[in-house]
Scaffold this motif. Structure first.
Motif, PDB file in Angstrom:
ATOM      1  N   ALA A   1     -15.453   9.468  -6.155  1.00  0.00           N
ATOM      2  CA  ALA A   1     -15.336   8.002  -6.159  1.00  0.00           C
ATOM      3  C   ALA A   1     -13.972   7.567  -5.638  1.00  0.00           C
ATOM      4  O   ALA A   1     -13.875   6.612  -4.844  1.00  0.00           O
ATOM      5  CB  ALA A   1     -15.572   7.468  -7.569  1.00  0.00           C
ATOM      6  N   GLU A   2     -12.914   8.250  -6.045  1.00  0.00           N
ATOM      7  CA  GLU A   2     -11.570   7.908  -5.576  1.00  0.00           C
ATOM      8  C   GLU A   2     -11.455   8.108  -4.065  1.00  0.00           C
ATOM      9  O   GLU A   2     -10.816   7.313  -3.364  1.00  0.00           O
ATOM     10  CB  GLU A   2     -10.528   8.775  -6.297  1.00  0.00           C
ATOM     11  N   THR A   3     -12.085   9.158  -3.562  1.00  0.00           N
ATOM     12  CA  THR A   3     -12.049   9.416  -2.120  1.00  0.00           C
ATOM     13  C   THR A   3     -12.718   8.284  -1.356  1.00  0.00           C
ATOM     14  O   THR A   3     -12.182   7.775  -0.358  1.00  0.00           O
ATOM     15  CB  THR A   3     -12.751  10.744  -1.799  1.00  0.00           C
TER      16      THR A   3
ATOM     17  N   LEU B   1     -13.428   5.200  -2.363  1.00  0.00           N
ATOM     18  CA  LEU B   1     -12.866   3.864  -2.588  1.00  0.00           C
ATOM     19  C   LEU B   1     -11.424   3.732  -2.101  1.00  0.00           C
ATOM     20  O   LEU B   1     -11.004   2.654  -1.691  1.00  0.00           O
ATOM     21  CB  LEU B   1     -12.933   3.516  -4.079  1.00  0.00           C
ATOM     22  N   HIS B   2     -10.674   4.826  -2.128  1.00  0.00           N
ATOM     23  CA  HIS B   2      -9.242   4.730  -1.851  1.00  0.00           C
ATOM     24  C   HIS B   2      -8.751   5.710  -0.800  1.00  0.00           C
ATOM     25  O   HIS B   2      -7.556   5.727  -0.500  1.00  0.00           O
ATOM     26  CB  HIS B   2      -8.442   4.931  -3.135  1.00  0.00           C
TER      27      HIS B   2
ATOM     28  N   LYS C   1      -9.747  -1.009  -7.935  1.00  0.00           N
ATOM     29  CA  LYS C   1     -11.154  -0.799  -7.622  1.00  0.00           C
ATOM     30  C   LYS C   1     -11.905  -2.126  -7.719  1.00  0.00           C
ATOM     31  O   LYS C   1     -11.731  -2.890  -8.649  1.00  0.00           O
ATOM     32  CB  LYS C   1     -11.775   0.222  -8.577  1.00  0.00           C
TER      33      LYS C   1
ATOM     34  N   THR D   1     -18.764  -0.841  -7.161  1.00  0.00           N
ATOM     35  CA  THR D   1     -19.464   0.334  -7.656  1.00  0.00           C
ATOM     36  C   THR D   1     -20.258   0.928  -6.508  1.00  0.00           C
ATOM     37  O   THR D   1     -20.891   0.211  -5.737  1.00  0.00           O
ATOM     38  CB  THR D   1     -20.409  -0.039  -8.818  1.00  0.00           C
TER      39      THR D   1
ATOM     40  N   ASP E   1     -15.514  12.031 -10.386  1.00  0.00           N
ATOM     41  CA  ASP E   1     -14.435  11.037 -10.485  1.00  0.00           C
ATOM     42  C   ASP E   1     -13.623  11.030  -9.185  1.00  0.00           C
ATOM     43  O   ASP E   1     -13.260   9.972  -8.648  1.00  0.00           O
ATOM     44  CB  ASP E   1     -13.512  11.361 -11.653  1.00  0.00           C
ATOM     45  N   ALA E   2     -13.314  12.234  -8.687  1.00  0.00           N
ATOM     46  CA  ALA E   2     -12.520  12.347  -7.461  1.00  0.00           C
ATOM     47  C   ALA E   2     -13.305  11.914  -6.229  1.00  0.00           C
ATOM     48  O   ALA E   2     -12.730  11.365  -5.280  1.00  0.00           O
ATOM     49  CB  ALA E   2     -12.025  13.785  -7.289  1.00  0.00           C
TER      50      ALA E   2
ATOM     51  N   THR F   1      -8.410   8.950  -0.951  1.00  0.00           N
ATOM     52  CA  THR F   1      -7.698  10.138  -1.431  1.00  0.00           C
ATOM     53  C   THR F   1      -8.420  11.399  -0.948  1.00  0.00           C
ATOM     54  O   THR F   1      -9.603  11.358  -0.600  1.00  0.00           O
ATOM     55  CB  THR F   1      -7.616  10.145  -2.964  1.00  0.00           C
TER      56      THR F   1
ATOM     57  N   TRP G   1     -17.336   3.936 -11.564  1.00  0.00           N
ATOM     58  CA  TRP G   1     -17.474   3.431 -10.207  1.00  0.00           C
ATOM     59  C   TRP G   1     -18.557   4.146  -9.394  1.00  0.00           C
ATOM     60  O   TRP G   1     -18.656   3.923  -8.192  1.00  0.00           O
ATOM     61  CB  TRP G   1     -16.131   3.444  -9.474  1.00  0.00           C
TER      62      TRP G   1
END
Length: 366
Positions: free
Chosen positions: A312-314, A316-317, A2, A5, A309-310, A319, A30
């Motif tokens: 942010a992961e989606t 940024l990455h 990561k 933000t 949390d998920a 997912t 993030w």
């Protein structure tokens, strides 16, 4: 790894915005709560000193620094505000339900796909401790083939309040308030039902809009699923009562996270632990001999933090999002079909249930 933000703008600082979204966004790595749209800047800054407060959503949507917009307003504003945020190039999270009609929800999904932006709906009760416990129980097959599930969300609120949910407004009433939670959980467990039957009532003195419902979902050869909510239940009822060929599961009491958030608690390690165990009555006999044994089952820890949390992961990455627009659209279809059932006084059919989830209906070896 990561490297950034994401700045989040929150539209609405009422019960949903202040109690759920703001603290959960603030607790998510993030993600940074950067601005709020509210007509009462002092109320926002009393909780978040120095917070940027806009009195109009358009000024927030025009801010190029805002990556994600969270819509936490009365239901009738979900569609126009989410539509405007997507048009401004923002990723969007909408509080449940996605909209007040299936047509609006479909339009939002199409707009998000065309804009290549994330659209997700805050179905936070997928992370209730009792629901997580029940999912794990189903996966292990402890109850055998599931024959019946009753899911209740009862409260004792005998006095009709002066809130938008209590008045004749689009998306008001208990069906649009608690129905999305129960329908989404049932859909997560069993897929889409074959048909739905809904009864609504105005049980309290002076009630303008529905404050009590009973919905039955038809899964053909699957379990009988009944969902209900009421504002006039004083005696505790099981939140879940589930029965199968090998035994029964019951859980009393609501997940404590909502009350903790209302009290101003901040998510931290150990968050979501419920000290009240569920109850299991299992047949541990051999052959045709029945030997019912009662067990106390500690609950999985609930965790509403997991949603953001998920998210942010989606972003940024890449997912998969924690709640897809497609699954939220299914819940909207059930909400609307339920209303059709109530108005017509009959069962209303839906598309064939999702066979991919039928594995949860059967225990191992069945």
């Amino acid at each position: 790894m990561k490297t950034q933000t994401l700045n989040v703008g929150l539209v609405g600082f009422g019960m949903a915005g202040r109690t759920f979204h703001a603290p959960l966004v603030a607790a998510a790595p993030w993600l940074e709560l950067s601005a709020v749209v509210s007509g009462d800047a002092a109320k926002v800054q009393a909780v978040y000193p120095g917070m940027t407060v806009h009195d109009r959503s358009q000024t927030l949507f025009a801010d190029p620094e805002i990556d994600l917009v969270v819509i936490a307003t009365p239901n009738e504003w979900h569609f126009p505000l989410a539509k405007a945020a997507l048009a401004a190039g923002k990723h969007v999270v909408v509080d449940k339900p996605m909209a007040v009609s299936l047509a609006e929800a479909r339009q939002l999904k199409t707009l998000a796909e065309n804009a290549q932006r994330l659209l997700s709906v805050f179905h936070n009760r997928r992370w209730d401790n009792d629901f997580l416990t029940l999912k794990a129980l189903f996966e292990r097959g402890d109850l055998g083939r599931i024959t019946a599930l009753e899911s209740r969300f009862d409260r004792f609120r005998p006095h009709v309040g002066d809130r938008w949910r209590e008045h004749h407004r689009p998306g008001s009433g208990v069906w649009f308030d608690l129905g999305p939670h129960l329908l989404d959980q049932a859909r997560e467990l069993f897929g889409m039902p074959r048909a739905i039957l809904l009864e609504l009532s105005n049980a309290r003195d002076g009630a303008e809009i529905d404050d009590d419902f009973l919905a039955v979902l038809d899964y053909d050869a699957g379990p009988r699923v009944t969902l209900s909510a009421s504002s006039l239940i004083a005696e505790p009822t099981p939140r879940f009562a589930v029965h199968g060929t090998r035994g029964s599961f019951t859980k009393y009491g609501l997940d404590p996270q909502e009350d903790w958030l209302k009290a101003g608690a901040i998510p931290e390690p150990g968050w979501g632990v419920d000290e009240t165990p569920a109850r299991l009555m299992l047949d541990e006999g051999q052959g045709e001999e029945i030997d019912l044994v009662r067990h106390e089952l500690p609950c999985e820890a609930g965790d509403y933090r997991a949603y953001y949390d998920a998210i942010a992961e989606t972003l940024l990455h890449g997912t998969p999002p924690p709640v897809t627009a497609e699954s939220a659209l299914d819940t909207m279809a059930l909400l609307e079909a339920g209303l059709d059932s109530y108005r017509q006084g009959r069962w209303v059919k839906l598309k064939e249930g999702n066979g991919a989830r039928r594995r949860l209906l059967h225990g191992k070896g069945e």
